[in-house]
Every structure is written in C-alpha cells, then in structure tokens.
Design a protein around this motif. Sequence first.
Motif, PDB file in Angstrom:
ATOM      1  N   GLY A 244       0.785  -1.222   0.000  1.00  0.00           N
ATOM      2  CA  GLY A 244       0.000   0.000   0.000  1.00  0.00           C
ATOM      3  C   GLY A 244       0.813   1.266   0.000  1.00  0.00           C
ATOM      4  N   GLY A 245       2.096   1.142  -0.314  1.00  0.00           N
ATOM      5  CA  GLY A 245       2.927   2.330  -0.370  1.00  0.00           C
ATOM      6  C   GLY A 245       3.223   2.965   0.972  1.00  0.00           C
ATOM      7  N   HIS A 246       3.274   2.146   2.020  1.00  0.00           N
ATOM      8  CA  HIS A 246       3.522   2.676   3.362  1.00  0.00           C
ATOM      9  C   HIS A 246       5.007   2.723   3.720  1.00  0.00           C
ATOM     10  CE1 HIS A 246      -0.660   3.055   4.513  1.00  0.00           C
ATOM     11  NE2 HIS A 246      -0.887   1.861   3.998  1.00  0.00           N
ATOM     12  N   GLY A 247       5.868   2.620   2.713  1.00  0.00           N
ATOM     13  CA  GLY A 247       7.287   2.822   2.954  1.00  0.00           C
ATOM     14  C   GLY A 247       8.043   1.547   3.251  1.00  0.00           C
ATOM     15  N   LYS A 248       9.245   1.720   3.788  1.00  0.00           N
ATOM     16  CA  LYS A 248      10.092   0.576   4.110  1.00  0.00           C
ATOM     17  C   LYS A 248      10.622   0.729   5.522  1.00  0.00           C
ATOM     18  CE  LYS A 248      14.381   2.562   2.228  1.00  0.00           C
ATOM     19  NZ  LYS A 248      15.493   2.383   1.269  1.00  0.00           N
ATOM     20  N   LEU A 249      10.967  -0.419   6.126  1.00  0.00           N
ATOM     21  CA  LEU A 249      11.467  -0.449   7.494  1.00  0.00           C
ATOM     22  C   LEU A 249      12.760  -1.260   7.529  1.00  0.00           C
ATOM     23  CD1 LEU A 249       8.104  -1.329   9.282  1.00  0.00           C
ATOM     24  CD2 LEU A 249       9.147   0.954   9.124  1.00  0.00           C
ATOM     25  N   ALA A 250      13.714  -0.786   8.300  1.00  0.00           N
ATOM     26  CA  ALA A 250      14.987  -1.484   8.426  1.00  0.00           C
ATOM     27  C   ALA A 250      14.833  -2.739   9.283  1.00  0.00           C
ATOM     28  CB  ALA A 250      16.029  -0.557   9.046  1.00  0.00           C
ATOM     29  N   VAL A 251      15.561  -3.789   8.906  1.00  0.00           N
ATOM     30  CA  VAL A 251      15.572  -5.036   9.655  1.00  0.00           C
ATOM     31  C   VAL A 251      16.946  -5.178  10.309  1.00  0.00           C
ATOM     32  CG1 VAL A 251      15.325  -7.552   9.538  1.00  0.00           C
ATOM     33  CG2 VAL A 251      13.990  -6.075   7.998  1.00  0.00           C
ATOM     34  N   SER A 252      16.961  -5.395  11.615  1.00  0.00           N
ATOM     35  CA  SER A 252      18.241  -5.546  12.301  1.00  0.00           C
ATOM     36  C   SER A 252      18.875  -6.883  11.925  1.00  0.00           C
ATOM     37  CB  SER A 252      18.045  -5.473  13.815  1.00  0.00           C
ATOM     38  OG  SER A 252      17.352  -6.619  14.282  1.00  0.00           O
ATOM     39  N   ARG A 253      20.181  -6.994  12.152  1.00  0.00           N
ATOM     40  CA  ARG A 253      20.897  -8.225  11.832  1.00  0.00           C
ATOM     41  C   ARG A 253      20.317  -9.407  12.612  1.00  0.00           C
ATOM     42  NH1 ARG A 253      25.819  -8.778   9.591  1.00  0.00           N
ATOM     43  NH2 ARG A 253      26.236  -6.549   9.897  1.00  0.00           N
ATOM     44  N   ASN A 254      19.972  -9.184  13.866  1.00  0.00           N
ATOM     45  CA  ASN A 254      19.448 -10.272  14.698  1.00  0.00           C
ATOM     46  C   ASN A 254      18.086 -10.771  14.237  1.00  0.00           C
ATOM     47  OD1 ASN A 254      21.705 -10.182  16.342  1.00  0.00           O
ATOM     48  ND2 ASN A 254      20.755  -8.816  17.854  1.00  0.00           N
ATOM     49  N   ALA A 255      17.308  -9.922  13.556  1.00  0.00           N
ATOM     50  CA  ALA A 255      15.963 -10.295  13.138  1.00  0.00           C
ATOM     51  C   ALA A 255      15.900 -10.851  11.723  1.00  0.00           C
ATOM     52  CB  ALA A 255      15.031  -9.084  13.251  1.00  0.00           C
ATOM     53  N   GLN A 256      17.019 -10.873  11.019  1.00  0.00           N
ATOM     54  CA  GLN A 256      16.976 -11.299   9.620  1.00  0.00           C
ATOM     55  C   GLN A 256      16.600 -12.775   9.447  1.00  0.00           C
ATOM     56  OE1 GLN A 256      20.557 -10.113   7.547  1.00  0.00           O
ATOM     57  NE2 GLN A 256      20.325  -7.954   8.147  1.00  0.00           N
ATOM     58  N   GLY A 257      16.819 -13.553  10.484  1.00  0.00           N
ATOM     59  CA  GLY A 257      16.469 -14.960  10.420  1.00  0.00           C
ATOM     60  C   GLY A 257      14.963 -15.197  10.282  1.00  0.00           C
ATOM     61  N   LEU A 258      14.148 -14.208  10.650  1.00  0.00           N
ATOM     62  CA  LEU A 258      12.702 -14.334  10.513  1.00  0.00           C
ATOM     63  C   LEU A 258      12.276 -14.515   9.062  1.00  0.00           C
ATOM     64  CD1 LEU A 258      11.606 -11.464  12.954  1.00  0.00           C
ATOM     65  CD2 LEU A 258      11.244 -13.918  13.339  1.00  0.00           C
ATOM     66  N   PHE A 259      13.116 -14.036   8.125  1.00  0.00           N
ATOM     67  CA  PHE A 259      12.708 -14.002   6.734  1.00  0.00           C
ATOM     68  C   PHE A 259      13.331 -15.113   5.884  1.00  0.00           C
ATOM     69  CE2 PHE A 259      12.479  -9.777   8.568  1.00  0.00           C
ATOM     70  CZ  PHE A 259      11.197  -9.384   8.217  1.00  0.00           C
ATOM     71  N   LYS A 260      13.973 -16.070   6.516  1.00  0.00           N
ATOM     72  CA  LYS A 260      14.635 -17.130   5.759  1.00  0.00           C
ATOM     73  C   LYS A 260      13.667 -17.969   4.963  1.00  0.00           C
ATOM     74  CE  LYS A 260      18.786 -17.669   8.588  1.00  0.00           C
ATOM     75  NZ  LYS A 260      19.576 -18.573   9.466  1.00  0.00           N
ATOM     76  N   GLN A 261      12.444 -18.110   5.462  1.00  0.00           N
ATOM     77  CA  GLN A 261      11.488 -18.978   4.778  1.00  0.00           C
ATOM     78  C   GLN A 261      10.402 -18.177   4.047  1.00  0.00           C
ATOM     79  OE1 GLN A 261       9.944 -22.038   7.333  1.00  0.00           O
ATOM     80  NE2 GLN A 261      11.955 -22.561   8.119  1.00  0.00           N
ATOM     81  N   MET A 262      10.631 -16.881   3.886  1.00  0.00           N
ATOM     82  CA  MET A 262       9.645 -16.073   3.175  1.00  0.00           C
ATOM     83  C   MET A 262       9.939 -16.065   1.670  1.00  0.00           C
ATOM     84  SD  MET A 262       8.675 -12.726   5.449  1.00  0.00           S
ATOM     85  CE  MET A 262       7.390 -12.310   4.279  1.00  0.00           C
TER      86      MET A 262
END
Length: 262
Positions: A244-262
């Motif tokens: 919806g064009g609501h921008g982007k958000l930074a992902v910390s190094r520690n949280a990047q593992g959340l997206f491994k299966q996306m």
Amino acid sequence: MTQALTALIADDEPLLRHHLKSVLGDVWPELDVVASESDGAAALAKIHALQPDVVFLDIRMPGIDGIAVARALKEMEMVPVIVFITAYDEYAVQAFEAHAFDYLLKPLHDKRLIQTCERLKNQVRLCHAGQGQSTAGAIASIERLMQKMQSPMNPWLRWIRASKGDEISLVSVDDVIYLRAEDKYVSVYTCEGEYIIRMPLKELIKQLDPDMFWQIHRATIVRVEAIERVKRDFTGKMFVYLAGGHGKLAVSRNAQGLFKQM
C-alpha cells in the motif's frame, strides 16, 4: 405532547453514577433518569417496576452482574435499549462490537457519551415506531453476547487503546501496519493515520500474537501481512517494503532470520 424518555443507571461506583447523570442532563436534557442503582438486584427490580427506555448497565457489579441483569430482561414485554459500561477490556469490546449494543468505557469521556446519546435517540425512536430490534431479537443478541463472554479468551491483544490528538481511540490490531518506539512513547501506524501509546515496546510485543507481528528491529514491530517484499540494498542492509505504499522499514541483523522462509 411527546412522552419523555426515561433511563436507569446501574453502576457500583457512586462518582461514576453522579457524573453520568450530570452529563446526561447536559447533553440530553429530555431524558429523565428515573433511578440510579449500585447493584444488579436493585437495578433489575427497578427496571421491571419503572420500565425505562434506556438502561446504562455496568458489566461488573456485586451480586448479580450486568450480563446477568441483561439476560433476565427476557421476562419483560419491552426490552429497554442497553448501554453496557465497562473498564477497558479488549475481549469485551470485541463482543460488544459484534452485536447490537452500545458501550461506554471507563473512565467515561464526554465526547463518547454524546455520540452514544445520538445513537440512542435514533434507536429508541425506531423501537417506539415498531421498526427497531424486536424483543426476541434483543434476547437472542443477549444470549449470543453471553456465549461470547463465557468462551475461552483469546490470550493475544485484539485492541489497543491509543490517543490521536485529544481523543482516545480503540484501534483494532487488525488495522495496525507497524509500531515504532519513539523517545517516550510508541507510535501506532494504521491506514487511518498515526496514534500514540505510552506502553513500552518490550511490554507490547509480549501481548501481540507472534504469528501476526514480528519485531524486526529494537524499535520496530511490523504486522506480517503488511509486508509486501524483503530486499537488501547495495550495502547488504535488509529492509521490508510495506504494502500500500507505506514505505520501508529497516531489519536488524538479529531479526533477519525471521525471513529465511519467506
């Protein structure tokens, strides 16, 4: 001459009863408050005796509580319009929203009460014209509300009480896009704009469903369904891009593992 409408207030807090009656006198002077009771048994007796058009009914009272009083009204020929009064409770509010009842949250806010009075005037007018909810329909709604209130509670937060300017609003977590910790508060971002809450982010994350919300940064929680895609920039930093064009958000190094299966 039009017959005056009548109301009964039932709440175990004397100051609240006094305040509610006083504000009703200002915003709806035609409404005659015929009784003010502090417990469910007394309220039920007065409702049967006086047949008020509107009942302001506290959920939690000594002895017979507000839900039990509402349920007992099935014996009446004409069920009054009910406005439940409750301390903030996400589950109760969710139940009220699903049915044909209005509600007031403690502490009472005059602006919300004015809105309620406007709805009540229309609802009572329809009932008197034979176009409102039937007695059977009202009883059925009370029974459904009882079932909802007695079923196991969802352990996760469903509503967030937040401020926007001078107003206090109830924001459904389904409408939240992301939350960001600022200096002394947390900003809640929705399609309707930004709201403010005072709860620390570390306390808030404990109350949110971990399947629905991820903490992607020390200061940021995002609704998973609001994520459109994930991308790294030329430096290797990861960002989530919101739908919806609501921008982007930074992902910390520690949280990047959340997206491994996306």
